[in-house]
Design a protein around this motif. Structure first.
Motif, PDB file in Angstrom:
ATOM      1  N   PRO A   1      40.415  33.733  44.439  1.00  0.00           N
ATOM      2  CA  PRO A   1      40.566  32.743  43.346  1.00  0.00           C
ATOM      3  C   PRO A   1      39.720  31.491  43.626  1.00  0.00           C
ATOM      4  O   PRO A   1      39.510  31.104  44.773  1.00  0.00           O
ATOM      5  CB  PRO A   1      42.057  32.439  43.367  1.00  0.00           C
ATOM      6  N   ARG A   2      39.272  30.879  42.578  1.00  0.00           N
ATOM      7  CA  ARG A   2      38.447  29.669  42.709  1.00  0.00           C
ATOM      8  C   ARG A   2      39.338  28.466  43.075  1.00  0.00           C
ATOM      9  O   ARG A   2      40.335  28.204  42.425  1.00  0.00           O
ATOM     10  CB  ARG A   2      37.712  29.370  41.400  1.00  0.00           C
ATOM     11  N   ILE A   3      38.973  27.827  44.156  1.00  0.00           N
ATOM     12  CA  ILE A   3      39.745  26.675  44.630  1.00  0.00           C
ATOM     13  C   ILE A   3      39.023  25.397  44.185  1.00  0.00           C
ATOM     14  O   ILE A   3      37.856  25.159  44.559  1.00  0.00           O
ATOM     15  CB  ILE A   3      39.906  26.687  46.159  1.00  0.00           C
ATOM     16  N   VAL A   4      39.712  24.521  43.405  1.00  0.00           N
ATOM     17  CA  VAL A   4      39.162  23.239  42.931  1.00  0.00           C
ATOM     18  C   VAL A   4      40.168  22.143  43.246  1.00  0.00           C
ATOM     19  O   VAL A   4      41.353  22.266  42.893  1.00  0.00           O
ATOM     20  CB  VAL A   4      38.862  23.272  41.413  1.00  0.00           C
ATOM     21  N   PHE A   5      39.714  21.072  43.903  1.00  0.00           N
ATOM     22  CA  PHE A   5      40.598  19.948  44.245  1.00  0.00           C
ATOM     23  C   PHE A   5      40.548  18.915  43.111  1.00  0.00           C
ATOM     24  O   PHE A   5      39.505  18.335  42.812  1.00  0.00           O
ATOM     25  CB  PHE A   5      40.157  19.301  45.562  1.00  0.00           C
ATOM     26  N   VAL A   6      41.686  18.744  42.466  1.00  0.00           N
ATOM     27  CA  VAL A   6      41.817  17.758  41.383  1.00  0.00           C
ATOM     28  C   VAL A   6      42.759  16.662  41.869  1.00  0.00           C
ATOM     29  O   VAL A   6      43.952  16.933  42.064  1.00  0.00           O
ATOM     30  CB  VAL A   6      42.337  18.408  40.088  1.00  0.00           C
ATOM     31  N   PRO A   7      42.259  15.447  42.108  1.00  0.00           N
ATOM     32  CA  PRO A   7      43.158  14.356  42.580  1.00  0.00           C
ATOM     33  C   PRO A   7      44.252  14.091  41.556  1.00  0.00           C
ATOM     34  O   PRO A   7      44.023  14.088  40.349  1.00  0.00           O
ATOM     35  CB  PRO A   7      42.222  13.141  42.711  1.00  0.00           C
ATOM     36  N   GLN A   8      45.436  13.900  42.057  1.00  0.00           N
ATOM     37  CA  GLN A   8      46.570  13.581  41.198  1.00  0.00           C
ATOM     38  C   GLN A   8      46.750  12.067  40.987  1.00  0.00           C
ATOM     39  O   GLN A   8      47.669  11.643  40.295  1.00  0.00           O
ATOM     40  CB  GLN A   8      47.852  14.167  41.819  1.00  0.00           C
TER      41      GLN A   8
ATOM     42  N   GLU B   1      46.993  12.304  49.020  1.00  0.00           N
ATOM     43  CA  GLU B   1      45.901  13.144  48.522  1.00  0.00           C
ATOM     44  C   GLU B   1      45.070  13.698  49.671  1.00  0.00           C
ATOM     45  O   GLU B   1      44.575  14.838  49.601  1.00  0.00           O
ATOM     46  CB  GLU B   1      45.022  12.318  47.564  1.00  0.00           C
ATOM     47  N   THR B   2      44.939  12.909  50.747  1.00  0.00           N
ATOM     48  CA  THR B   2      44.185  13.398  51.907  1.00  0.00           C
ATOM     49  C   THR B   2      44.901  14.579  52.552  1.00  0.00           C
ATOM     50  O   THR B   2      44.273  15.570  52.969  1.00  0.00           O
ATOM     51  CB  THR B   2      44.002  12.259  52.928  1.00  0.00           C
ATOM     52  N   GLU B   3      46.215  14.512  52.627  1.00  0.00           N
ATOM     53  CA  GLU B   3      46.991  15.615  53.212  1.00  0.00           C
ATOM     54  C   GLU B   3      46.855  16.872  52.374  1.00  0.00           C
ATOM     55  O   GLU B   3      46.670  17.976  52.909  1.00  0.00           O
ATOM     56  CB  GLU B   3      48.455  15.176  53.322  1.00  0.00           C
ATOM     57  N   ARG B   4      46.945  16.732  51.067  1.00  0.00           N
ATOM     58  CA  ARG B   4      46.821  17.917  50.195  1.00  0.00           C
ATOM     59  C   ARG B   4      45.413  18.492  50.256  1.00  0.00           C
ATOM     60  O   ARG B   4      45.202  19.705  50.323  1.00  0.00           O
ATOM     61  CB  ARG B   4      47.158  17.523  48.749  1.00  0.00           C
ATOM     62  N   ALA B   5      44.404  17.613  50.260  1.00  0.00           N
ATOM     63  CA  ALA B   5      43.021  18.097  50.339  1.00  0.00           C
ATOM     64  C   ALA B   5      42.738  18.742  51.680  1.00  0.00           C
ATOM     65  O   ALA B   5      41.987  19.732  51.780  1.00  0.00           O
ATOM     66  CB  ALA B   5      42.046  16.928  50.086  1.00  0.00           C
TER      67      ALA B   5
ATOM     68  N   VAL C   1      40.432  27.162  52.808  1.00  0.00           N
ATOM     69  CA  VAL C   1      39.058  27.596  52.483  1.00  0.00           C
ATOM     70  C   VAL C   1      38.321  27.970  53.760  1.00  0.00           C
ATOM     71  O   VAL C   1      37.565  28.959  53.793  1.00  0.00           O
ATOM     72  CB  VAL C   1      38.334  26.485  51.716  1.00  0.00           C
ATOM     73  N   GLU C   2      38.533  27.212  54.827  1.00  0.00           N
ATOM     74  CA  GLU C   2      37.838  27.518  56.085  1.00  0.00           C
ATOM     75  C   GLU C   2      38.284  28.892  56.621  1.00  0.00           C
ATOM     76  O   GLU C   2      37.462  29.677  57.140  1.00  0.00           O
ATOM     77  CB  GLU C   2      38.145  26.444  57.115  1.00  0.00           C
ATOM     78  N   GLN C   3      39.557  29.229  56.502  1.00  0.00           N
ATOM     79  CA  GLN C   3      40.055  30.540  56.945  1.00  0.00           C
ATOM     80  C   GLN C   3      39.440  31.655  56.119  1.00  0.00           C
ATOM     81  O   GLN C   3      39.034  32.710  56.646  1.00  0.00           O
ATOM     82  CB  GLN C   3      41.588  30.582  56.843  1.00  0.00           C
ATOM     83  N   GLU C   4      39.389  31.458  54.822  1.00  0.00           N
ATOM     84  CA  GLU C   4      38.800  32.487  53.963  1.00  0.00           C
ATOM     85  C   GLU C   4      37.317  32.658  54.255  1.00  0.00           C
ATOM     86  O   GLU C   4      36.774  33.774  54.217  1.00  0.00           O
ATOM     87  CB  GLU C   4      39.028  32.130  52.500  1.00  0.00           C
ATOM     88  N   VAL C   5      36.638  31.548  54.525  1.00  0.00           N
ATOM     89  CA  VAL C   5      35.202  31.647  54.860  1.00  0.00           C
ATOM     90  C   VAL C   5      35.025  32.435  56.156  1.00  0.00           C
ATOM     91  O   VAL C   5      34.113  33.280  56.276  1.00  0.00           O
ATOM     92  CB  VAL C   5      34.592  30.245  54.976  1.00  0.00           C
TER      93      VAL C   5
ATOM     94  N   HIS D   1      47.530   7.404  33.782  1.00  0.00           N
ATOM     95  CA  HIS D   1      47.630   7.194  35.220  1.00  0.00           C
ATOM     96  C   HIS D   1      48.127   8.415  35.942  1.00  0.00           C
ATOM     97  O   HIS D   1      48.216   8.415  37.155  1.00  0.00           O
ATOM     98  CB  HIS D   1      48.585   6.015  35.504  1.00  0.00           C
ATOM     99  N   THR D   2      48.491   9.483  35.260  1.00  0.00           N
ATOM    100  CA  THR D   2      49.007  10.679  35.933  1.00  0.00           C
ATOM    101  C   THR D   2      47.843  11.588  36.257  1.00  0.00           C
ATOM    102  O   THR D   2      46.878  11.731  35.490  1.00  0.00           O
ATOM    103  CB  THR D   2      49.997  11.406  35.024  1.00  0.00           C
ATOM    104  N   GLY D   3      47.914  12.214  37.415  1.00  0.00           N
ATOM    105  CA  GLY D   3      46.878  13.128  37.817  1.00  0.00           C
ATOM    106  C   GLY D   3      47.216  14.557  37.483  1.00  0.00           C
ATOM    107  O   GLY D   3      48.350  14.902  37.174  1.00  0.00           O
ATOM    108  N   VAL D   4      46.233  15.482  37.544  1.00  0.00           N
ATOM    109  CA  VAL D   4      46.414  16.901  37.233  1.00  0.00           C
ATOM    110  C   VAL D   4      46.537  17.645  38.552  1.00  0.00           C
ATOM    111  O   VAL D   4      45.719  17.425  39.442  1.00  0.00           O
ATOM    112  CB  VAL D   4      45.217  17.438  36.423  1.00  0.00           C
TER     113      VAL D   4
END
Length: 414
Positions: A324-331, A273-277, A284-288, A411-414
């Motif tokens: 597009p809106r970027i939202v981090f949803v833990p899996q 999850e840390t790698e994906r986040a 996001v930093e590039q877009e900013v 137990h499954t994440g989105v």
């Protein structure tokens, strides 16, 4: 010649009361001589009305004889003392032997130094040494007296009321009595001779002894059985302790293994999850940064005073795309792991409680030790959402498929 005759007949110069050489000898009409003080003391202990008898031959005198010192006999004894003849020493040796010591029964008729009594008379209620016992062996009227081994408890063998020997037993009052008591205070009671009662009591005592022996043998067998049971119990307890230590050691090893697996699972999910986040964060930093450059270009465009140039450059800035809106949803949810571990803990505790309730209660001697059996159950961490394939019990699936499916979905994440 006189000294020789004295040496031969030396026993004639000893007092049969004190067993010593005569002192101030007094001779009775029967021919026996005694120390004057000894015979007076002997008669003083008799009843005031007599009769007065010779301590040696039991001849009686009435009235009490007037005693005097036998001067001739006293002179002969003095000469015997002066000569120091061996016969005198022999007499002294005889008179110093057999005196009563601590614990011995003293002769009641000896004056001065008491000699040791050898017999007690139940009729006379007196104890006698070997010398003073002689009349009970020679005098016909005394030979019928009942002699027993010397004892100091003569008073306990006599009736306190009549001062007669206790030779009967009252079965009504359960006590020893004399023959006068049979006719006096125990008339109408069931009385028997002491010897007959002793026979009955002895028979009863033998029966009680046999019963006591039988009970002792039973108790000794029970004692051996209890000792054997205690040894067996001790051995069983030691075996149970070793087995329990082994089982709990294996259980702790299993839990330690599951603990390591859960920790590895959490760290693996954390890294994924840390790698994906991190990837989303870089995007996001590039877009900013791009938006900051466009914002600076627009600020510069606003500062142009030339209308033609402003309109020409505006066209290049007006075209923009919506981000597009970027939202981090833990899996993966760590709370699900904690819930699974907690559920496993509760299930394990319940298993222990249920199994311990099935063991025998303390103090129930009719039960035997039952080994601890763990129920087979599926560990919550073995669900697919947890990523663990090892189960606490058997590989049997859950008894409720719908519940298992729901647990998988939660137990499954989105």
């Amino acid at each position: 010649m006189t000294e020789a005759s004295i040496s031969v007949s030396q026993d004639q110069f000893s007092c049969s009361i004190c067993l010593e050489l005569l002192r101030d000898p007094a001779t009775l009409s029967c021919g026996h001589s005694f120390c004057l003080a000894c015979i007076r003391d002997y008669w003083d202990r008799c009843p005031g009305t007599g009769p007065w008898s010779c301590p040696q031959c039991r001849q009686t005198f009435a009235p009490r004889p007037a005693l005097g010192r036998n001067g001739m006999l006293a002179e002969v004894i003095e000469k015997l003392k002066r000569t120091g003849h061996e016969s005198g020493r022999a007499v002294a040796a005889v008179t110093t032997q057999g005196y009563a010591g601590p614990g011995d029964v003293e002769c009641d008729f000896c004056t001065g130094s008491k000699r040791r009594a050898v017999k007690s008379c139940l009729t006379c209620l007196g104890s006698y040494c070997e010398v003073h016992l002689q009349p009970h062996r020679d005098v016909p009227c005394l030979t019928k007296h009942r002699l027993v081994a010397a004892t100091v408890h003569l008073q306990t063998r006599t009736c306190a009321q009549h001062e007669r020997i206790l030779e009967a037993f009252c079965r009504t009052d359960e006590r020893l009595i004399c023959l006068l008591c049979v006719m006096d205070g125990h008339a109408g009671h069931t009385t028997v001779q002491a010897a007959a009662e002793r026979t009955e009591k002895q028979r009863a005592l033998l029966e009680m002894k046999g019963e006591a022996q039988r009970r002792r043998l039973v108790r000794e067998k029970e004692q051996r059985d209890l000792s054997q049971d205690l040894n067996t119990l001790k051995a069983s307890a030691q075996t149970a302790l070793r087995d329990a230590e082994r089982v709990f050691s294996e259980l702790m090893d299993f839990l330690q293994k599951k603990r390591s697996e859960v920790a590895a699972l959490i760290r693996a999910r954390q890294e994924a999850e840390t790698e994906r986040a991190t990837a989303l964060l870089q995007q996001v930093e590039q877009e900013v940064e791009e938006l900051r450059r466009r914002e600076a270009a627009m600020e510069q465009l606003l500062r142009i005073d030339d209308h033609v140039e402003f309109l020409q450059r505006y066209e290049s800035q007006s075209t923009s795309e919506d981000c597009p809106r970027i939202v981090f949803v833990p899996q993966f949810s760590f709370s699900d792991v904690i819930a699974s571990v907690s559920a496993m803990k509760e299930n394990t505790e319940q298993i222990f409680r249920d199994e311990l309730d099935r063991t025998p209660h303390r103090g129930d001697s009719r039960t035997r030790a039952v080994p601890l059996i763990f129920r087979t159950t599926v560990c919550p961490l073995s669900q697919p959402a947890c990523g663990l394939e090892t189960k606490c019990g058997s590989n049997r699936p859950s008894s409720n498929p719908s519940t298992a499916g729901a647990s998988h979905e939660s137990h499954t994440g989105v």
